[in-house]
Write a protein that holds these residues in place. Structure first.
Motif, PDB file in Angstrom:
ATOM      1  N   LYS A 108       0.802  -7.758  -3.226  1.00  0.00           N
ATOM      2  CA  LYS A 108       1.891  -6.850  -2.898  1.00  0.00           C
ATOM      3  C   LYS A 108       3.273  -7.461  -3.064  1.00  0.00           C
ATOM      4  CE  LYS A 108       3.460  -3.601   0.650  1.00  0.00           C
ATOM      5  NZ  LYS A 108       3.154  -2.996   1.972  1.00  0.00           N
ATOM      6  N   ALA A 109       3.473  -8.688  -2.560  1.00  0.00           N
ATOM      7  CA  ALA A 109       4.810  -9.287  -2.593  1.00  0.00           C
ATOM      8  C   ALA A 109       5.316  -9.456  -4.022  1.00  0.00           C
ATOM      9  CB  ALA A 109       4.802 -10.623  -1.864  1.00  0.00           C
ATOM     10  N   SER A 110       4.447  -9.947  -4.912  1.00  0.00           N
ATOM     11  CA  SER A 110       4.856 -10.173  -6.303  1.00  0.00           C
ATOM     12  C   SER A 110       5.113  -8.865  -7.036  1.00  0.00           C
ATOM     13  CB  SER A 110       3.787 -10.986  -7.033  1.00  0.00           C
ATOM     14  OG  SER A 110       3.651 -12.262  -6.473  1.00  0.00           O
ATOM     15  N   ILE A 111       4.257  -7.870  -6.799  1.00  0.00           N
ATOM     16  CA  ILE A 111       4.450  -6.573  -7.440  1.00  0.00           C
ATOM     17  C   ILE A 111       5.724  -5.902  -6.931  1.00  0.00           C
ATOM     18  CG2 ILE A 111       3.489  -4.242  -7.634  1.00  0.00           C
ATOM     19  CD1 ILE A 111       0.698  -5.560  -7.688  1.00  0.00           C
ATOM     20  N   SER A 112       5.969  -5.983  -5.633  1.00  0.00           N
ATOM     21  CA  SER A 112       7.183  -5.406  -5.055  1.00  0.00           C
ATOM     22  C   SER A 112       8.428  -6.047  -5.662  1.00  0.00           C
ATOM     23  CB  SER A 112       7.194  -5.595  -3.536  1.00  0.00           C
ATOM     24  OG  SER A 112       6.120  -4.930  -2.932  1.00  0.00           O
ATOM     25  N   LYS A 113       8.391  -7.364  -5.794  1.00  0.00           N
ATOM     26  CA  LYS A 113       9.531  -8.083  -6.369  1.00  0.00           C
ATOM     27  C   LYS A 113       9.766  -7.675  -7.821  1.00  0.00           C
ATOM     28  CE  LYS A 113      11.343 -12.733  -7.142  1.00  0.00           C
ATOM     29  NZ  LYS A 113      11.074 -14.204  -6.989  1.00  0.00           N
ATOM     30  N   ALA A 114       8.681  -7.556  -8.589  1.00  0.00           N
ATOM     31  CA  ALA A 114       8.803  -7.189 -10.000  1.00  0.00           C
ATOM     32  C   ALA A 114       9.368  -5.786 -10.179  1.00  0.00           C
ATOM     33  CB  ALA A 114       7.437  -7.294 -10.672  1.00  0.00           C
ATOM     34  N   LEU A 115       9.072  -4.904  -9.235  1.00  0.00           N
ATOM     35  CA  LEU A 115       9.521  -3.511  -9.344  1.00  0.00           C
ATOM     36  C   LEU A 115      10.854  -3.248  -8.651  1.00  0.00           C
ATOM     37  CD1 LEU A 115       6.130  -1.685  -8.658  1.00  0.00           C
ATOM     38  CD2 LEU A 115       7.245  -2.033 -10.875  1.00  0.00           C
ATOM     39  N   SER A 116      11.367  -4.234  -7.911  1.00  0.00           N
ATOM     40  CA  SER A 116      12.543  -4.005  -7.064  1.00  0.00           C
ATOM     41  C   SER A 116      13.806  -3.638  -7.853  1.00  0.00           C
ATOM     42  CB  SER A 116      12.816  -5.243  -6.200  1.00  0.00           C
ATOM     43  OG  SER A 116      13.081  -6.377  -7.016  1.00  0.00           O
ATOM     44  N   ASN A 117      13.921  -4.156  -9.060  1.00  0.00           N
ATOM     45  CA  ASN A 117      15.128  -3.876  -9.863  1.00  0.00           C
ATOM     46  C   ASN A 117      14.875  -2.878 -10.988  1.00  0.00           C
ATOM     47  OD1 ASN A 117      16.801  -5.707  -8.405  1.00  0.00           O
ATOM     48  ND2 ASN A 117      15.848  -7.415  -9.513  1.00  0.00           N
ATOM     49  N   ILE A 118      13.776  -2.147 -10.860  1.00  0.00           N
ATOM     50  CA  ILE A 118      13.415  -1.176 -11.883  1.00  0.00           C
ATOM     51  C   ILE A 118      13.508   0.232 -11.308  1.00  0.00           C
ATOM     52  CG2 ILE A 118      11.531  -0.326 -13.342  1.00  0.00           C
ATOM     53  CD1 ILE A 118      10.495  -3.179 -13.498  1.00  0.00           C
ATOM     54  N   ASP A 119      14.096   1.138 -12.054  1.00  0.00           N
ATOM     55  CA  ASP A 119      14.126   2.545 -11.650  1.00  0.00           C
ATOM     56  C   ASP A 119      12.801   3.167 -12.077  1.00  0.00           C
ATOM     57  OD1 ASP A 119      14.547   5.179 -11.100  1.00  0.00           O
ATOM     58  OD2 ASP A 119      16.360   5.405 -12.322  1.00  0.00           O
TER      59      ASP A 119
END
Length: 325
Positions: free
Chosen positions: A295-306
Motif C-alpha cells: 500500500k505505501a509504495s503504491i500510494s506514493k507512486a499515485l500521489s502525484n498523478i491525476d
C-alpha cells in the motif's frame, strides 16, 4: 543447555531472537515464548496468498516470516511457542525426538498426546501443535506451537486465503481440525502456569537455572529485528514469484486487474474494465511498474498523478484496494 524464559510478546523481536541464537552464538538453548496476535508464515510461502488481508488489517494483526519451512500459523497470547537450538546436525528431521518432552509434560497433566504425520501433535485426533526445523552449519533449530487457549475465531479468520486472486508455486497451508490444550486438562491452569510446567518437566534432570536475556543480547536482537524482521521486504517482498488477480465494481465501472510480482516488486500490470478515461490506461500502468506491491509504495507512486485522467470518477482509495486487496 541454556533455558531461557522470554517475556517478550513482540513477534518481530521473537523471530529475530531465534535467528540471533541460531546463527550468532554456539550455545544450545531451550526457549519458551509467546506472541501477541500475529501470523507467522513459512520461509518459502507467498505471504499474501496465505492471509486474509482485510481481516488482518482490520484487527492490526502483525505478519512475520520465519526461518523455517512449513505452513502459515496464527499466534496469540493463548499460544506458547517452544524452540530448541542444538549442535547436532544429525537431529535434523527428528521431529519426534524434539516433541517428546512436550508429550511427556502433557502426560504428567493427564493428557494423552501423540506425534502424528510429518510434524504435528494431536489430542484425541485434533491438532494442537505444528512443528518446523531449519539447519545452520552444524546447528539445528526446532520450534513448534502449543495451542493452549487461543482464540479459534481469529485463527480461522486470519488464515483464510483468497480463493482465486493468487497463483504461484509456493507451499500452501492445509486447514486442520484444531483444539486447545486447556480444554483437555483435568485441573485448570493459566497459560503462564502451563508455561512453568513445561520448564519444570524439561529442566528436571539438569542443574541449569531458568535464565533471562541479557541487555547485550536484547540490543543485538533489536538490531536484527529492525533491520530484517520488521521490514516489508522480509515479510512480504521475500515471497516467491506470484500473480495477483482481482475484480471489483465501483461507481466508475467494473474492473479487473492482473499483476505479476517478483520478490515483492511489480513487474507487469494490466487493468481492464468498462470504465472511461481521457488518457490511455497504459500510462497509469507504467507508473506502477518496478515498485513494491504494498500500500505505501503504491500510494506514493499515485500521489502525484491525476488518476481521473485515466479512470473517470474513481477515488484513490478505491484504486488502491483494487491493486492490493
Amino acid at each position: 543447555m541454556r533455558y531461557i524464559y522470554n517475556d517478550s510478546t513482540e513477534p518481530y523481536f521473537n523471530l529475530a531472537l531465534e535467528e540471533y541464537f541460531l546463527k550468532q552464538t554456539d550455545e544450545e538453548y531451550f526457549i519458551l515464548w509467546r506472541n501477541e496476535p500475529c501470523i507467522v508464515v513459512g520461509k518459502n510461502q507467498n505471504t499474501l496468498s496465505e492471509i486474509h488481508l482485510e481481516f488482518v488489517k482490520e484487527r492490526n494483526i502483525k505478519v512475520v516470516r520465519r526461518l523455517t519451512g512449513g505452513g502459515a500459523v496464527f499466534h496469540d497470547l493463548g499460544n506458547i511457542n517452544f524452540t530448541f537450538i542444538v549442535n547436532d546436525e544429525s537431529s535434523f528431521n527428528d521431529f519426534k525426538g524434539f516433541v517428546a518432552p512436550i508429550i511427556g509434560t502433557l502426560k504428567t497433566l493427564g493428557i494423552d498426546a501423540e506425534f502424528s504425520g510429518r510434524n504435528d501433535m494431536l489430542i484425541e485426533g485434533k491438532k494442537f501443535s505444528g512443528n518446523a526445523q531449519c539447519k545452520h552449519k552444524s546447528r539445528v533449530m526446532h520450534h513448534g506451537t502449543l495451542l493452549f487457549s487461543s482464540n479459534m475465531n481469529d485463527l480461522s479468520g486470519a488464515l483464510k486465503p483468497k480463493d482465486i486472486k493468487f497463483s504461484d508455486k509456493s507451499v500452501k497451508s492445509v486447514a486442520s481440525r484444531v483444539t486447545n490444550i486447556s480444554e483437555h486438562l483435568e485441573n485448570k491452569l493459566s497459560v503462564l502456569e502451563f508455561k512453568d510446567e513445561i520448564f519444570r518437566y524439561i529442566s528436571s534432570n539438569t542443574q541449569s537455572p531458568i535464565d533471562s536475556l541479557t541487555q547485550e543480547e536484547i540490543e543485538k536482537i533489536n538490531k536484527l529485528r529492525d533491520e530484517k524482521y520488521s521490514t516489508w521486504e522480509w515479510n512480504f517482498g521475500n515471497s516467491p514469484k506470484y500473480s495477483f488477480y482481482n475484480e471489483k465494481r465501483f461507481a466508475a465501472g467494473t474492473f479487473e486487474v492482473h499483476i505479476d510480482v517478483l520478490k515483492g516488486i511489480i513487474k507487469d500490470i494490466k487493468i481492464f474494465g468498462d470504465f472511461f478515461g481521457k488518457n490511455d490506461i497504459s500510462e497509469l500502468e507504467a507508473s506502477l511498474k518496478n515498485i513494491s506491491h504494498e500500500k505505501a509504495s503504491i500510494s506514493k507512486a499515485l500521489s502525484n498523478i491525476d488518476i481521473n485522467k485515466y479512470i473517470t470518477n474513481i477515488t484513490l482509495d478505491e484504486l488502491i484496494s483494487l491493486l492490493i486487496e
